[in-house]
Design an enzyme around this catalytic site. Structure first.
Site, PDB file in Angstrom:
ATOM      1  N   ALA A  53       0.792  -1.230   0.000  1.00  0.00           N
ATOM      2  CA  ALA A  53       0.000   0.000   0.000  1.00  0.00           C
ATOM      3  C   ALA A  53       0.831   1.290   0.000  1.00  0.00           C
ATOM      4  CB  ALA A  53      -0.975  -0.041   1.187  1.00  0.00           C
ATOM      5  N   ASP A 238      -4.084  -2.191   3.892  1.00  0.00           N
ATOM      6  CA  ASP A 238      -4.244  -1.486   2.622  1.00  0.00           C
ATOM      7  C   ASP A 238      -5.297  -0.404   2.701  1.00  0.00           C
ATOM      8  OD1 ASP A 238      -3.216  -4.378   1.976  1.00  0.00           O
ATOM      9  OD2 ASP A 238      -2.612  -3.077   0.314  1.00  0.00           O
ATOM     10  N   ASN A 248      -6.708  -5.999   4.204  1.00  0.00           N
ATOM     11  CA  ASN A 248      -5.324  -6.408   4.058  1.00  0.00           C
ATOM     12  C   ASN A 248      -5.282  -7.668   3.208  1.00  0.00           C
ATOM     13  OD1 ASN A 248      -2.535  -5.782   4.792  1.00  0.00           O
ATOM     14  ND2 ASN A 248      -2.567  -7.712   5.917  1.00  0.00           N
ATOM     15  N   LYS A 249      -4.056  -8.153   2.934  1.00  0.00           N
ATOM     16  CA  LYS A 249      -3.888  -9.317   2.077  1.00  0.00           C
ATOM     17  C   LYS A 249      -4.809 -10.466   2.465  1.00  0.00           C
ATOM     18  CE  LYS A 249      -1.995  -9.421  -0.698  1.00  0.00           C
ATOM     19  NZ  LYS A 249      -2.626  -9.021  -1.975  1.00  0.00           N
TER      20      LYS A 249
HETATM   21  C1  LIG Z   1       2.886  -2.182   4.102  1.00  0.00           C
HETATM   22  S1  LIG Z   1       1.317  -2.629   3.665  1.00  0.00           S
HETATM   23  C2  LIG Z   1       1.567  -3.813   2.431  1.00  0.00           C
HETATM   24  C3  LIG Z   1       0.275  -4.524   2.141  1.00  0.00           C
HETATM   25  O1  LIG Z   1       0.091  -4.581   0.735  1.00  0.00           O
HETATM   26  C4  LIG Z   1       0.054  -5.945   0.372  1.00  0.00           C
HETATM   27  O2  LIG Z   1      -0.764  -6.209  -0.727  1.00  0.00           O
HETATM   28  P1  LIG Z   1      -0.096  -6.350  -2.200  1.00  0.00           P
HETATM   29  O3  LIG Z   1       1.169  -7.130  -2.024  1.00  0.00           O
HETATM   30  O4  LIG Z   1      -1.164  -7.060  -3.007  1.00  0.00           O
HETATM   31  O5  LIG Z   1       0.125  -4.924  -2.665  1.00  0.00           O
HETATM   32  C5  LIG Z   1      -0.493  -6.630   1.605  1.00  0.00           C
HETATM   33  O6  LIG Z   1      -1.868  -6.403   1.755  1.00  0.00           O
HETATM   34  C6  LIG Z   1       0.318  -5.933   2.659  1.00  0.00           C
HETATM   35  O7  LIG Z   1      -0.154  -6.066   3.961  1.00  0.00           O
END
Ligand SMILES: CSC[C@H]1O[C@H](OP(=O)(O)O)[C@H](O)[C@@H]1O
Length: 349
Positions: A53, A238, A248-249
């Protein structure tokens, strides 16, 4: 390539270009993409060359610099009218991380006060956004680690380190500080299917920092918790809504339910650029769904039975009542509620 957290940067501005580590290639190949247009930047966010994010927001901010350069080159007097299509491409790159939209708003708010070439002003603003994110991460690392008992293990999900932020990390920043101060003796990281941010990115960052990390498949989290090894689950975010619900993920919600069942504390770490006080609850968050091939295939190989379909939401929402504390650079919100979130954020809006 050995880089430690305080020098590892997923996003850099160098030689008048935006440079991104291509995170799709890590951990075995360390390749840099140099981008000179906003459209290429939007594509890189969509394709997850860069992800996380805060890193997405920072990248979008630099994308606005590239968009302004192009628009001003086309028309020094009408660049603000021309820049819209590039801003739209950046806004359409990924829907869930609110940091992207926050960064675009921050950058666009500067436009009316710019006389002449916009690039210098906008570049300074984008660099300030990245520096502020790094400073926030160091502060949150210390604040979050203050909650941890001495000499315990923690479990984290996805990647929330230097690769997901301006540098140092959110949840991984707490883990870095906690390990350095002896609070954390061992880190468990789940692999985080289907994109494997845990196995490919978090494990890589922690190995680089010589922090002991044990990988597990998501399905092993309950058995690990039942063994009594884990004191805290520490994750990023996120988008956090006004009542403290957290997107979040995918898999974060499962970990929160399991943590509560096992009497384990659950910590969310995120800068205020991840907070969306315009949404009352997590039910209103748009959850990104990506191609089914990300589930059906791995490293270009089909792993599923031909003909099988797949459902691939890449985020989920953890309700506030399952969260023990949200750590931000504006303070900690324990047992988050709308009232507690407003006390911290509306006051600062
Ligand atoms: C530091 S927050 C990162 C956050 O973003 C990730 O998603 P993605 O890899 O799909 O951009 C994941 O939700 C993480 O917690």
């Amino acid at each position: 390539m050995t880089q430690h957290h305080d020098t590892l940067r997923a996003v850099t501005w160098q030689d008048n270009k935006l440079q991104l580590i291509d995170q799709r290639k890590l951990p075995h190949h360390h390749e840099i993409l140099s981008l000179e247009t906003a459209q290429a930047t939007a594509q890189a966010i969509h394709d997850m060359v860069v992800r996380g994010a805060p890193a997405i927001g920072i990248t979008a901010a630099y994308g606005v610099v590239l968009a302004a350069r192009e628009a001003y080159r086309q028309s020094p007097t009408d660049w603000m009218a021309l820049i819209g299509k590039d801003i739209e491409a950046l806004a359409n790159s990924r829907p869930t991380a609110v940091n992207l939209f926050w960064a675009l708003r921050q950058m666009q708010a500067l436009f009316p006060q710019i006389n002449g070439d916009p690039e210098p002003v906008l570049l300074a603003a984008a660099q300030q956004i990245q520096q502020a994110d790094i400073a926030a991460n160091y502060f949150m690392g210390e604040l979050g680690a203050s909650y941890l008992p001495q000499g315990k293990s923690v479990l984290t999900h996805c990647n929330t380190g230097s690769l997901a932020t301006g540098g140092y990390g959110t949840a991984l920043g707490v883990i870095r500080n906690g390990y350095a101060t002896g609070k954390i003796k061992h880190v468990y990281a789940d692999e985080t299917r289907p994109w494997l941010q845990g196995a490919r990115l978090t494990a890589w960052e922690l190995v680089q920092d010589q922090i002991p990390v044990t990988l597990l498949v998501e399905g092993a989290a309950a058995a690990l918790m039942r063994q009594g090894q884990v004191a805290w689950v520490i994750v990023g975010a996120d988008r956090i809504t006004a009542n403290g619900d957290v997107a979040n993920k995918i898999g974060t919600y499962s970990l929160a339910v399991l943590a509560r069942y096992h009497g384990i504390k659950f910590m969310v770490v995120a800068p205020s650029s991840t907070v969306d006080m315009q949404l009352a609850t997590g039910q209103q968050i748009v959850i990104e769904e990506r191609l089914k091939e990300e589930v059906l295939r791995l490293n270009g190989q089909t792993i599923a039975a031909t003909g099988a379909l797949a459902w691939n939401p890449v985020f989920d929402v953890t309700p506030a009542e399952l969260i023990d504390v949200i750590i931000t650079e504006k303070g900690a919100i324990e047992n988050p509620t709308t009232e507690k979130m407003q006390a911290v954020f509306n006051a600062s809006l």
